[in-house]
Write an enzyme that holds these catalytic residues in place. Structure first.
Site, mmCIF file in Angstrom:
data_model
loop_
_atom_site.group_PDB
_atom_site.id
_atom_site.type_symbol
_atom_site.label_atom_id
_atom_site.label_comp_id
_atom_site.label_asym_id
_atom_site.label_seq_id
_atom_site.Cartn_x
_atom_site.Cartn_y
_atom_site.Cartn_z
ATOM 1 N N ALA A 1 -3.230 12.775 5.240
ATOM 2 C CA ALA A 1 -3.251 12.429 3.815
ATOM 3 C C ALA A 1 -2.092 11.501 3.487
ATOM 4 C CB ALA A 1 -3.180 13.701 2.965
ATOM 5 N N GLY A 2 -2.237 10.236 3.864
ATOM 6 C CA GLY A 2 -1.140 9.310 3.657
ATOM 7 C C GLY A 2 -0.002 9.617 4.607
ATOM 8 N N HIS B 1 0.865 -1.196 0.000
ATOM 9 C CA HIS B 1 0.000 0.000 0.000
ATOM 10 C C HIS B 1 0.892 1.233 0.000
ATOM 11 C CE1 HIS B 1 -3.826 2.032 1.848
ATOM 12 N NE2 HIS B 1 -3.162 2.872 1.062
ATOM 13 N N ASP C 1 1.667 3.541 3.139
ATOM 14 C CA ASP C 1 0.632 4.471 2.673
ATOM 15 C C ASP C 1 1.297 5.790 2.260
ATOM 16 O OD1 ASP C 1 -1.897 5.370 1.982
ATOM 17 O OD2 ASP C 1 -2.462 5.925 4.031
#
Length: 380
Positions: free
Chosen positions: A302-303, A57, A267
């Protein structure tokens, strides 16, 4: 690099445990049981040798994203290889369906070339209640016909789709994904405990960044977290950057799921490996400050800017995990999820020569992929 190589003297993490004063032999692109005659010997005493990291991911790094051009995609791949990620699944973010279809075609070409291990679609089939850093106006229900568009566009290279199974079409899409050998991941979801159990029974096998973008664990309404943690069929993703998870939450996940059901992910977004500043995550603007990425409008996380070498070091030195459990979460478990355990995820003869060299403090000192040094050993 010499075609035959022996790395000698390190503490080597093997499937059966840690071998002190171990040796890893490499011939060409593979690990071998014994060194070839005349093989170059590199003394790595005082270091650790672990399998190359596997990230299932990841949205980008090095100032580039997997939603960009081929050159940008390869920049992101190279950035993470420098930090020990030798196998990477490229994740997209919510966008217009035609753009996602087009990007799937580009990413599938790079997967066919071996640059990435496949594609993960995170969105657009997620809950507006738990959208995180996804554009709400571009979200849509996970109707099987829509999900099928992305699978087909990926030409056999779709590895995972994150969806909110409680939305219309969600359960049928989980079944569709399972039938096509694509991982159905539950995430960005507002599902109840019961709805999550139904999704798992339908074939969902991954929890997308557990705890994040889903209801909190409640004693009367346990929600998706309890269902995902308790079911042995589910592997839970964790972002171990010190921002997304409190150490107690990470410990809770390891305690209830067990070390063989955890996959550390980054991520990561564009800023990974670069630094603070303003970036784009799909169509949304992100501000990175002190290494934490948040939407400019709304402030949602955001990530991350995480790289897997930092996740490893934190797991051992801050979270107190064993090196063996950390290796499982960063290499063996995600390799198994991808169906690649015969090639990667452990330092065994016959497997790809993908490995990471760490010093005694677990700082990265070398990276090898397919028998070639990505980061030459730094032994001074």
């Amino acid at each position: 690099m010499a075609s035959s190589l022996v790395l000698a003297g390190a503490r080597v993490v093997l499937p059966g445990g840690v071998r002190d004063d171990g040796r890893v032999s490499v011939e060409g692109t593979k690990i071998t049981a014994a060194p070839a005659e005349g093989a170059e010997v590199v003394d790595v005493t005082g270091h650790w040798l672990v399998p190359g990291f596997v990230d299932i991911h990841n949205h980008g790094g090095g100032g580039a994203s997997f939603s960009g051009t081929q050159e940008e995609i390869l920049t992101a791949v190279r950035t993470h290889r420098l930090h020990g990620t030798t196998t990477l699944v490229a994740s997209t973010v919510t966008d217009e369906m035609d753009l996602l279809v087009r990007q799937a075609g580009l990413l599938s070409e790079l997967a066919e070339q071996g640059d990435i291990a496949g594609i993960h679609f995170e969105g657009p089939f997620i809950s507006p209640c738990r959208k995180g850093a996804h554009s709400e106006e571009l979200l849509r229900d996970p109707e099987p016909a829509e999900v099928r568009k992305l699978i087909d566009a990926a030409r056999g290279k779709a590895k995972m789709v994150t969806l909110a199974a409680e939305l219309p079409g969600g359960i049928d899409s989980v079944r569709l994904l399972a039938e096509h050998g694509v991982i159905a991941a539950i995430g960005h979801t507002d599902a109840s405990y019961e709805q999550t159990v139904e999704a798992i029974d339908a074939g969902a096998t991954v929890a997308t960044h557990l705890f994040n973008a889903m209801p909190a664990l409640g004693h009367r309404a346990p929600g998706p977290i309890a269902a995902l943690l308790e079911d042995e069929r589910v592997t839970v993703e964790l972002i171990n950057d010190g921002t997304h998870l409190h150490p107690a939450a990470l410990e809770l996940a390891f305690h209830h799921a067990g070390a063989d059901r955890v996959a550390f992910i980054t991520d990561a977004m564009d800023a990974a490996g670069i630094g603070d500043g303003r970036y784009m995550l799909g169509p949304l603007e992100v501000e990175v400050s002190e290494g934490v990425a948040r939407l400019v409008h709304g402030g949602s996380i955001a990530g991350s800017t995480l790289t897997q070498d930092r996740a490893f070091q934190r797991a051992v030195t801050v979270d107190g995990l064993s090196v063996e459990d950390t290796v499982a979460a960063l290499s063996a478990n995600p390799a198994r999820l991808l169906g690649l355990s015969d090639r990667i995820g452990s330092l065994e003869p016959g497997k790809d020569a993908d490995l990471v060299l760490l010093d005694a403090d677990f700082a990265l000192k070398g990276v090898m992929r397919h028998g070639e040094w990505v980061v030459a050993p730094q032994l001074a």
